[in-house]
Design a protein around this motif. Structure first.
Motif, PDB file in Angstrom:
ATOM      1  N   ARG A   1       0.801  -1.228   0.000  1.00 35.97           N
ATOM      2  CA  ARG A   1       0.000   0.000   0.000  1.00 35.97           C
ATOM      3  C   ARG A   1       0.836   1.281   0.000  1.00 35.97           C
ATOM      4  NH1 ARG A   1      -5.306  -1.525   1.881  1.00 35.97           N
ATOM      5  NH2 ARG A   1      -5.574  -3.606   0.968  1.00 35.97           N
ATOM      6  N   MET A   2       2.107   1.220   0.410  1.00 35.12           N
ATOM      7  CA  MET A   2       2.918   2.436   0.475  1.00 35.12           C
ATOM      8  C   MET A   2       4.378   2.112   0.225  1.00 35.12           C
ATOM      9  SD  MET A   2       3.179   3.313   4.590  1.00 35.12           S
ATOM     10  CE  MET A   2       4.125   4.808   4.280  1.00 35.12           C
TER      11      MET A   2
ATOM     12  N   THR B   1       2.319   2.230  14.057  1.00 30.05           N
ATOM     13  CA  THR B   1       2.692   2.777  12.755  1.00 30.05           C
ATOM     14  C   THR B   1       1.744   2.285  11.671  1.00 30.05           C
ATOM     15  OG1 THR B   1       5.005   2.735  13.454  1.00 30.05           O
ATOM     16  CG2 THR B   1       4.582   3.064  11.121  1.00 30.05           C
ATOM     17  N   VAL B   2       1.503   0.990  11.617  1.00 29.79           N
ATOM     18  CA  VAL B   2       0.636   0.423  10.577  1.00 29.79           C
ATOM     19  C   VAL B   2      -0.787   0.947  10.716  1.00 29.79           C
ATOM     20  CG1 VAL B   2      -0.346  -1.701   9.650  1.00 29.79           C
ATOM     21  CG2 VAL B   2       2.063  -1.633  10.332  1.00 29.79           C
ATOM     22  N   SER B   3      -1.277   1.047  11.943  1.00 30.09           N
ATOM     23  CA  SER B   3      -2.652   1.525  12.132  1.00 30.09           C
ATOM     24  C   SER B   3      -2.817   2.952  11.611  1.00 30.09           C
ATOM     25  CB  SER B   3      -3.030   1.461  13.605  1.00 30.09           C
ATOM     26  OG  SER B   3      -2.277   2.366  14.386  1.00 30.09           O
TER      27      SER B   3
ATOM     28  N   GLY C   1     -12.339   0.221   0.756  1.00 28.66           N
ATOM     29  CA  GLY C   1     -13.711  -0.194   1.035  1.00 28.66           C
ATOM     30  C   GLY C   1     -14.249   0.512   2.266  1.00 28.66           C
ATOM     31  N   GLU C   2     -15.464   0.159   2.638  1.00 33.09           N
ATOM     32  CA  GLU C   2     -16.164   0.806   3.741  1.00 33.09           C
ATOM     33  C   GLU C   2     -15.708   0.238   5.090  1.00 33.09           C
ATOM     34  OE1 GLU C   2     -20.795   1.479   5.246  1.00 33.09           O
ATOM     35  OE2 GLU C   2     -20.343   0.473   3.336  1.00 33.09           O
TER      36      GLU C   2
ATOM     37  N   THR D   1      -9.296  -7.755   7.100  1.00 27.91           N
ATOM     38  CA  THR D   1      -9.693  -7.222   8.407  1.00 27.91           C
ATOM     39  C   THR D   1      -9.149  -5.816   8.609  1.00 27.91           C
ATOM     40  OG1 THR D   1      -9.717  -9.463   9.327  1.00 27.91           O
ATOM     41  CG2 THR D   1      -9.661  -7.632  10.888  1.00 27.91           C
ATOM     42  N   LEU D   2      -7.895  -5.583   8.234  1.00 30.66           N
ATOM     43  CA  LEU D   2      -7.331  -4.240   8.331  1.00 30.66           C
ATOM     44  C   LEU D   2      -8.103  -3.239   7.486  1.00 30.66           C
ATOM     45  CD1 LEU D   2      -3.503  -5.069   8.215  1.00 30.66           C
ATOM     46  CD2 LEU D   2      -4.820  -4.291  10.196  1.00 30.66           C
ATOM     47  N   ASP D   3      -8.648  -3.695   6.363  1.00 31.31           N
ATOM     48  CA  ASP D   3      -9.432  -2.817   5.484  1.00 31.31           C
ATOM     49  C   ASP D   3     -10.773  -2.443   6.098  1.00 31.31           C
ATOM     50  OD1 ASP D   3      -7.725  -2.309   3.372  1.00 31.31           O
ATOM     51  OD2 ASP D   3      -8.303  -4.103   2.255  1.00 31.31           O
TER      52      ASP D   3
END
Length: 536
Positions: free
Chosen positions: A64-65, A83-85, A92-93, A121-123
């Motif tokens: 993603r980055m 950091t990841v959070s 998505g929603e 789950t992170l999404d």
């Protein structure tokens, strides 16, 4: 998950014990089943969850980055989950997921399904919930909550004595539906998975100034305070368990200790390592015991090289009869009879220390007969065995700590509320090297300082970093420039695993010494001179 995440967020910024207890108690009262049960298990360290390696989390972020930008961000924040959070860009929603559903789904996944599940789950989660989820699945839930504190919060939440909670804790398992039903009065009884349950230990208060002056020495017995770990051996029928002082089941690491079946009841004692597999005449150091601790299994070589045994202190139960209400003197007599019947290579009795005055006992505790003795325990002869740390019945009188002036060499960020600070420090002493005088690491310390002193140490590390090794920072340390602290510790032993050749027991920062230059710090020979004769 959001409710559990909010709990973690508030726990991280709540320094007081009572504040943490109030937050936990409210969560246990109001969260639904099975979420609160899995939350309790995560906090108390009893949750079984298919773990995710931090490397997988990093790989997902790299999708993603830019990896370099993430590494810079991680280096600044100091905590992977935080950091990841913060940097994760969901696709998505966002919506909430239940903690219980997440745990059960994780444990049902096949090996190839974990990556996709974690990404999905992170999404779905917001920033706070992502932090909680990552901490949960990577096993990094270090927020200053012990199993004992979680059980105390349960007791507070449902107005039950904590001893009652401790008495049933090892007979129940996550997600603790039956436990909560019993606590809420929806079920009159509990069905135990194991009859060998832990009893809350009786603890001693440190001897303070003037504590002994008005007490009659004749009313007390004294024992040596051994440098091992406090345990309970519990046998009920065919089931035997070995518990640490905090109630953790450590049976798997010491199979030879729980193998005996000639005793039924509960023994309170100290777990130690003996001299050879043929007997325990020579009690060895805590560093030897550490070779056996925190292992899920042990092999024959470890058992033979580091044979463990129990030095018995007290008898809490005998063949199903609770002995805790008897006076210490009577429990001691029954304990002597019980230990006499047990195998002498795995059990012995903690000897009493004869004394007639507090002055005499002070002299004895200052120069104990064995290097692994930390001081003395003082117990009223008429004291019953009561859970907790009531002042008066039992005291502990430790030897004065050792002290050296040491130089700060390395630092690493802490965890939880300390994740933004360099709070884990490595210190060194001088010795003669091939190129002249050099500093060699002798120990790590991450407590003993105030918040204000932490600010000072953190600032020095940031302003004087000279090298980086992953999360570790090497700081400037020369004869004429560096940071000196007074390092206190409880004991010292030879160690082939350390560059300095010695290992320190419970090192901590006693005070900062800005008045000293590194050239004024101690030499390694000062530590070596502190080694007990048996360690030479």
């Amino acid at each position: 998950m959001r409710r559990f995440a909010r709990l973690l967020d508030r726990l991280l910024v709540t320094p007081s014990r009572n504040g943490k207890l109030a937050l936990l108690a409210d969560y246990f009262r109001t969260a639904p089943d099975p979420d609160r049960g899995y939350g309790l298990a995560a906090l108390a360290g009893t949750l079984t969850l298919k773990s995710v390696k931090p490397a997988l989390i990093r790989e997902l972020v790299a999708e993603r980055m830019d990896p370099i930008l993430f590494q810079w961000s991680y280096d600044y924040v100091g905590d992977l989950a935080e950091t990841v959070s913060l940097v994760w860009e969901p696709q998505g929603e966002l919506y909430d997921v239940h903690l219980g559903e997440t745990v059960e789904a994780m444990n049902a996944l096949g090996r190839t399904e974990v990556r996709g599940f974690v990404r999905a789950t992170l999404d779905r989660l917001d920033t706070s919930a992502r932090f909680a989820f990552i901490k949960l699945v990577t096993g990094g839930l270090r927020i200053g909550i012990s199993g004992r504190l979680a059980r105390q919060a349960l007791a507070d939440a449902f107005a039950r004595p904590v001893d009652e909670i401790e008495g049933v804790w090892h007979g129940v398992s996550p997600p603790y539906r039956d436990l909560f039903a019993w606590l809420e009065g929806r079920s009159p009884t509990l069905e135990f998975a194991s009859p060998a349950v832990f009893r809350s230990p009786m603890l001693a208060t440190p001897v303070g100034e003037g504590d002994l002056e008005k007490l009659d020495p004749a009313d007390f017995a004294a024992e040596w305070k051994w440098d091992g770990i406090r345990i309970q051996l519990v046998r009920a029928g065919a089931t035997c368990r070995l518990y640490s002082r905090s109630g953790d089941d450590i049976s798997a690491a010491f199979p030879e200790v729980i193998a005996d079946d000639t005793f039924e009841g509960v023994i309170d004692g100290e777990l130690l390592v003996g001299g050879t597999s043929r007997g325990n005449a020579a009690t060895r150091t805590f560093s030897d015991l550490q070779q056996r601790l925190n292992r899920k299994t042990v092999n024959r070589r470890l058992i033979d090289e580091y044979p463990a045994f129990i030095r018995a202190y007290d008898l809490l139960d005998e063949a199903g009869e609770d002995r805790r209400t008897l006076p210490f003197a009577q429990r001691r007599m029954r304990l002597e009879e019980a230990v006499h019947r047990l195998p002498h290579d795995r059990f012995d009795l903690s000897p009493l220390v004869p004394f007639s005055s507090w002055e005499e006992l002070d002299r004895l505790r200052s120069v104990p007969p064995e290097p692994v003795i930390e001081g003395v325990m003082i117990k009223r002869r008429d004291s019953v065995y009561q859970a907790g740390r009531a002042k008066g019945p039992w005291f502990k009188w430790k030897r004065d700590p050792y002290n050296v002036d040491a130089v700060l060499l390395y630092a690493q960020r802490g965890h939880g509320k300390r994740s933004g600070y360099y709070s884990d420090f490595t210190f060194g002493l001088w010795r003669d090297g091939e190129a002249g005088q050099e500093l060699v690491p002798v120990g790590k310390a991450y407590f003993g300082f105030t918040d204000a002193e932490l600010e000072v140490l953190d600032r020095f590390v940031r302003e004087n970093t000279i090298e980086r090794f992953g999360p570790v920072r090497s700081v400037r340390a020369e004869a004429g420039f560096g940071f000196v602290v007074e390092l206190a510790f409880e004991g010292i032993a030879r160690s082939a695993r350390h560059r300095s050749g010695v290992a320190l027991r419970f090192p901590r920062i006693a005070r900062l010494r800005p008045d000293k230059l590194p050239a004024d710090a101690d030499r390694l020979e000062v530590l070596e001179a502190m080694l007990p004769v048996s360690a030479e």
